[in-house]
Each structure stands twice: as C-alpha cells, then as structure tokens.
Write an enzyme that holds these catalytic residues in place. Structure first.
Site, short mmCIF file in Angstrom:
data_model
loop_
_atom_site.label_atom_id
_atom_site.label_comp_id
_atom_site.label_asym_id
_atom_site.label_seq_id
_atom_site.Cartn_x
_atom_site.Cartn_y
_atom_site.Cartn_z
N HIS A 1 4.10 -2.32 2.78
CA HIS A 1 3.73 -0.38 3.07
C HIS A 1 4.98 -0.01 1.46
O HIS A 1 6.36 -0.45 2.35
CB HIS A 1 3.51 0.33 3.81
CG HIS A 1 1.78 0.17 4.24
ND1 HIS A 1 1.42 -0.51 5.48
CD2 HIS A 1 0.69 1.31 3.94
CE1 HIS A 1 0.26 -0.21 5.25
NE2 HIS A 1 0.04 1.04 4.75
N ASP B 1 0.83 -0.66 0.18
CA ASP B 1 0.32 0.26 0.03
C ASP B 1 0.88 1.30 0.15
O ASP B 1 2.27 1.34 0.16
CB ASP B 1 -0.52 -0.33 1.94
CG ASP B 1 -2.39 -1.34 1.19
OD1 ASP B 1 -2.23 -2.22 0.42
OD2 ASP B 1 -2.66 -0.83 1.73
#
Length: 266
Positions: free
Chosen positions: A226, A80
């Site tokens: 991430h 992400d």
C-alpha cells in the site's frame, strides 16, 4: 459485447437451494424448518466466501499469474489505495532505480485529486487499475446498482486521466458479495486479488512485512503493498518505503522478475 454472464457453481447451487426451498415449502409446508436450515447454511457459506479475498466461490478471481508467466519466473507487485502525493512519487523512484514494474490499484477520488501523478505512473511504465471510486469500507454490503455505480465511476475517472481503461478491479480489503461478479462481467473487467498480503496498513514493522511477502516466495506470486493508508515505521516513515527496496533485492537474489499484471497476462 461481452458474453452472457455465467454464475459460478457455488452461485448456481445457491439459486437451486432457494428455488428448491420455495417449491418444497409450497408442496409440503411441514418441511419449512429444513428449508430454512438449508438457506441459513447456504447464506453462511456465501458470506464466508465474500470475506475471503482469494476465494473463487463467487466467481473468477486472479490470485496467481498464469503458467506462462511462472515459466518466465515473473511476479507481480501490486500497490493499493493511492495515488498518495507524498508516498507514490518515492515509490516510483524506488521502482525506477531497480528497473521494476508494478501495478497500482488506484482509488477514483484520489486520482481526481492527483491526476498528474496517475499519468506519471503510466508514463514510467507501470499500470493503473481500478480500486473503486469511494474505497468505501461498506463496499461488501453494496447492492448491485450502487456497486456498479462505484466501480464504473472509478473506471471512467482512471480511463479519462490515463487514456487506458483499467482491465482489473480490486475490492476494498478484498471483501465482496455475490453481486460483484455479474457487475464486473457487464463492465468488462476482471477481479484481481493477491497471493501474499503483509497487512502493511496495520503493521509498521518492516521486518515483519517483508517476511510475510517473501516467505516461500515463488514465481507467479502476486504481492500486495500500500502506498495509500500505509502503516508507519517507528521513525514515522510509510512502511512501504522501508520494505520495497529490500523486497526488490530479494527478487533479484531469487532471479524473479517483477512485471505488471498486463505484462504477465498478455
């Protein structure tokens, strides 16, 4: 055209409670304290559901891969908050070296700043999905019009850059409200969460992050990492770069196959 939106049982119950409270107060005004209490409890339940990223009370939510994918011992690595011009290329190199595929939930404004990097993600066999246009921390407080505009803007940006309209959406931090499900239905995309979350935007210790991802790891898991907003290790390295090679080694040891969400679902 998508089928007509059908609210989840929890939302149908919410509509019924509100209607019942209104009718009850009209017919018997003295019951208003009970009606108010029912509304307060209902709103508390709905609010908590929106704060739980893996909850399905507010609508369908992909938190595990389907049985056919489980049978093939597949897992999904989802990444992400990118694309990040400093981190994402290194993530792609690590994945390439392992022959692994991942799904990148990209932010619209970041994609507009790094369109070639988004195209590179797809060219190297990975998947780009919608993480909203603004990645606003207030996303869960958006009304339906603003929510739709934000998601649609991210959808248009990512489809225009990659040539592939996203099929999945992930909310900022997974937080949402009851408006999201009908918005996604109208846009023709699905909500996707995760099975395992290592909190790698806050924790920079690779051992802790890896342990959170691999404890009781099993086929069908959806793992969250991430490349954007990654926490830093003690030596200043984005923690995903320290964790990802070790995670891929664990997957090999467990004979688990990292695939994109599209590969797993189709």
């Amino acid at each position: 055209m998508p089928n007509r939106w059908k609210p989840s049982p929890a939302l149908r119950a919410t509509f019924a409670i509100h209607a019942g409270a209104a009718v009850g107060c009209l017919l018997a005004p003295a019951i208003w304290p009970w009606a108010l209490g029912a509304l307060v409890i209902n709103h508390a339940v709905i609010t908590v559901a929106g704060l739980l990223p893996r909850s399905t009370l507010l609508g369908p939510n992909l938190t595990r891969l389907p049985p056919a994918s489980v049978a093939l011992r597949e897992v999904a690595i989802t990444i992400d908050d990118g694309p990040d011009p400093d981190v994402t290329p290194q993530v792609l190199d690590i994945l390439d070296a392992a022959g692994a595929r991942a799904t990148f939930f990209c932010i619209g404004w970041r994609a507009r700043e790094n369109p070639a990097l988004c195209r590179d993600i797809v060219a190297r066999g990975h998947q780009v999905e919608n993480h909203g246009d603004s990645h606003s921390k207030a996303f869960a407080f958006f009304g339906p019009r603003r929510m739709r505009a934000d998601i649609a803007a991210g959808q248009a940006t990512l489809a225009g850059i990659t040539g592939q309209p996203p099929r999945y959406f992930r909310a900022t931090a997974g937080l949402r409200n009851p408006f999201l499900d009908p918005v996604l239905h109208r846009l023709g995309i699905r909500l996707a969460a995760w099975t395992r979350r290592p909190y790698d935007t806050r924790c920079g210790d690779p051992d802790t992050v890896l342990a959170r991802l691999t404890r009781d790891l099993a086929p069908g898991d959806i793992l969250l990492l991430h490349d954007g907003h990654a926490a830093r290790t003690a030596d200043g390295q984005p923690v995903i770069l320290a964790v990802l090679p070790r995670l891929l080694a664990v997957l090999r040891e467990k004979e688990l196959n990292p695939v994109t969400l599209n590969q797993a679902i189709s």
